[in-house]
Write a protein that holds these residues in place. Structure first.
Motif, short mmCIF file in Angstrom:
data_model
loop_
_atom_site.label_atom_id
_atom_site.label_comp_id
_atom_site.label_asym_id
_atom_site.label_seq_id
_atom_site.Cartn_x
_atom_site.Cartn_y
_atom_site.Cartn_z
N GLU A 1 -5.07 -2.60 1.09
CA GLU A 1 -4.31 -1.39 0.75
C GLU A 1 -2.83 -1.55 1.10
O GLU A 1 -1.96 -1.08 0.37
CB GLU A 1 -4.91 -0.16 1.42
CG GLU A 1 -6.28 0.21 0.88
CD GLU A 1 -6.28 0.52 -0.61
OE1 GLU A 1 -5.33 1.18 -1.10
OE2 GLU A 1 -7.23 0.11 -1.29
N ALA A 2 -2.54 -2.23 2.19
CA ALA A 2 -1.14 -2.50 2.55
C ALA A 2 -0.51 -3.47 1.55
O ALA A 2 0.61 -3.25 1.07
CB ALA A 2 -1.05 -3.06 3.97
N ALA A 3 -1.23 -4.53 1.21
CA ALA A 3 -0.71 -5.54 0.29
C ALA A 3 -0.46 -4.95 -1.10
O ALA A 3 0.48 -5.35 -1.78
CB ALA A 3 -1.66 -6.73 0.20
N PHE A 4 -1.29 -4.01 -1.51
CA PHE A 4 -1.10 -3.38 -2.80
C PHE A 4 0.27 -2.71 -2.89
O PHE A 4 0.93 -2.74 -3.91
CB PHE A 4 -2.21 -2.35 -3.06
CG PHE A 4 -2.06 -1.62 -4.35
CD1 PHE A 4 -2.39 -2.23 -5.54
CD2 PHE A 4 -1.58 -0.32 -4.37
CE1 PHE A 4 -2.23 -1.57 -6.75
CE2 PHE A 4 -1.43 0.37 -5.57
CZ PHE A 4 -1.75 -0.26 -6.76
N LEU A 5 0.71 -2.12 -1.78
CA LEU A 5 2.00 -1.43 -1.76
C LEU A 5 3.16 -2.36 -1.42
O LEU A 5 4.26 -2.22 -1.94
CB LEU A 5 1.96 -0.27 -0.76
CG LEU A 5 1.01 0.86 -1.13
CD1 LEU A 5 0.93 1.86 0.01
CD2 LEU A 5 1.46 1.54 -2.41
N ASN A 6 2.91 -3.31 -0.49
CA ASN A 6 3.99 -4.19 -0.06
C ASN A 6 3.39 -5.39 0.66
O ASN A 6 3.00 -5.29 1.82
CB ASN A 6 4.96 -3.43 0.85
CG ASN A 6 6.17 -4.26 1.21
OD1 ASN A 6 6.08 -5.13 2.06
ND2 ASN A 6 7.28 -4.00 0.56
N TYR A 7 3.38 -6.53 -0.02
CA TYR A 7 2.77 -7.71 0.57
C TYR A 7 3.51 -8.18 1.82
O TYR A 7 2.90 -8.67 2.77
CB TYR A 7 2.66 -8.86 -0.44
CG TYR A 7 1.92 -10.02 0.15
CD1 TYR A 7 0.54 -9.96 0.34
CD2 TYR A 7 2.60 -11.14 0.60
CE1 TYR A 7 -0.14 -11.00 0.92
CE2 TYR A 7 1.93 -12.18 1.19
CZ TYR A 7 0.56 -12.11 1.35
OH TYR A 7 -0.12 -13.14 1.94
N ALA A 8 4.82 -8.03 1.83
CA ALA A 8 5.59 -8.45 3.00
C ALA A 8 5.13 -7.71 4.24
O ALA A 8 5.01 -8.28 5.32
CB ALA A 8 7.08 -8.22 2.77
N PHE A 9 4.85 -6.43 4.09
CA PHE A 9 4.37 -5.67 5.25
C PHE A 9 2.97 -6.13 5.64
O PHE A 9 2.66 -6.22 6.83
CB PHE A 9 4.37 -4.16 4.98
CG PHE A 9 3.77 -3.42 6.14
CD1 PHE A 9 4.47 -3.30 7.33
CD2 PHE A 9 2.49 -2.91 6.07
CE1 PHE A 9 3.90 -2.67 8.42
CE2 PHE A 9 1.92 -2.27 7.15
CZ PHE A 9 2.64 -2.15 8.33
N GLU A 10 2.12 -6.41 4.68
CA GLU A 10 0.76 -6.86 5.01
C GLU A 10 0.81 -8.12 5.86
O GLU A 10 -0.02 -8.29 6.75
CB GLU A 10 -0.06 -7.09 3.74
CG GLU A 10 -1.54 -7.31 4.01
CD GLU A 10 -1.88 -8.65 4.61
OE1 GLU A 10 -2.81 -8.71 5.44
OE2 GLU A 10 -1.22 -9.66 4.28
N SER A 11 1.78 -8.99 5.62
CA SER A 11 1.87 -10.20 6.43
C SER A 11 2.18 -9.88 7.89
O SER A 11 1.81 -10.62 8.79
CB SER A 11 2.90 -11.18 5.84
OG SER A 11 4.19 -10.64 5.92
N THR A 12 2.82 -8.74 8.14
CA THR A 12 3.06 -8.29 9.52
C THR A 12 1.73 -7.93 10.18
O THR A 12 1.49 -8.27 11.34
CB THR A 12 4.02 -7.09 9.55
OG1 THR A 12 5.24 -7.46 8.90
CG2 THR A 12 4.33 -6.65 10.97
N ILE A 13 0.86 -7.26 9.44
CA ILE A 13 -0.48 -6.94 9.96
C ILE A 13 -1.24 -8.22 10.24
O ILE A 13 -1.84 -8.39 11.31
CB ILE A 13 -1.27 -6.07 8.96
CG1 ILE A 13 -0.60 -4.72 8.74
CG2 ILE A 13 -2.72 -5.88 9.45
CD1 ILE A 13 -1.23 -3.91 7.61
N ALA A 14 -1.21 -9.14 9.29
CA ALA A 14 -1.94 -10.41 9.45
C ALA A 14 -1.44 -11.19 10.66
O ALA A 14 -2.23 -11.76 11.42
CB ALA A 14 -1.81 -11.25 8.18
N THR A 15 -0.14 -11.21 10.87
CA THR A 15 0.44 -11.91 12.01
C THR A 15 -0.03 -11.28 13.32
O THR A 15 -0.44 -11.98 14.26
CB THR A 15 1.98 -11.90 11.94
OG1 THR A 15 2.37 -12.56 10.74
CG2 THR A 15 2.60 -12.57 13.14
N ALA A 16 0.03 -9.97 13.37
CA ALA A 16 -0.41 -9.27 14.59
C ALA A 16 -1.86 -9.59 14.90
O ALA A 16 -2.20 -9.92 16.05
CB ALA A 16 -0.21 -7.77 14.43
N LEU A 17 -2.72 -9.51 13.90
CA LEU A 17 -4.14 -9.73 14.15
C LEU A 17 -4.48 -11.20 14.40
O LEU A 17 -5.39 -11.49 15.17
CB LEU A 17 -4.97 -9.16 13.01
CG LEU A 17 -4.89 -7.63 12.90
CD1 LEU A 17 -5.73 -7.14 11.73
CD2 LEU A 17 -5.31 -6.96 14.19
#
Length: 123
Positions: A78-94
């Motif tokens: 759902e994050a990547a659908f709106l903004n993949y750059a932001f999703e990479s922040t989630i992925a990095t954190a996790l």
């Protein structure tokens, strides 16, 4: 063929509404202005909502009876659908959180894992 149970589809709708409310207004700031403060605000909201703990069922205290990778992937999608750059922040954190959860002793685990999963730090 149905891949997700009704509970999972309901969770997706909940996450979509959350992302629409939290991420959509900040997409331009993240994309165009590379505003890391906007990303931190959303990470904080994700942490407060408990979404960053989905991969860690022993730490999760939300409404899902069986949180896990499927639900964490829904948040990422759902994050990547709106903004993949932001999703990479989630992925990095996790990706930083998992080794602390799995292998760290109590003191470093508390010092690093707790703030990451609470949305107060990014790995």
């Amino acid at each position: 063929m149905v891949f997700l149970a009704e509970e999972d589809r309901s969770f997706r709708a909940q996450v979509r509404a959350f992302m629409s409310r939290e991420l959509t207004p900040k997409v331009d700031a993240i994309q165009r202005d590379q505003d890391f403060g906007a990303q931190l605000a959303i990470i904080g909201a994700l942490g407060e909502a408990g979404y960053l703990k989905l991969m860690f069922p022993d730490l999760y205290r939300g409404a899902l009876p069986k949180p896990g990778l499927t639900h964490a992937v829904i948040v990422s999608e759902e994050a990547a659908f709106l903004n993949y750059a932001f999703e990479s922040t989630i992925a990095t954190a996790l990706s930083c959180a998992y080794p602390f959860h799995r292998f760290a002793r109590a003191a470093p685990r508390e010092r690093y894992l707790t703030p990451i999963l609470g949305g107060r730090a990014v790995g």
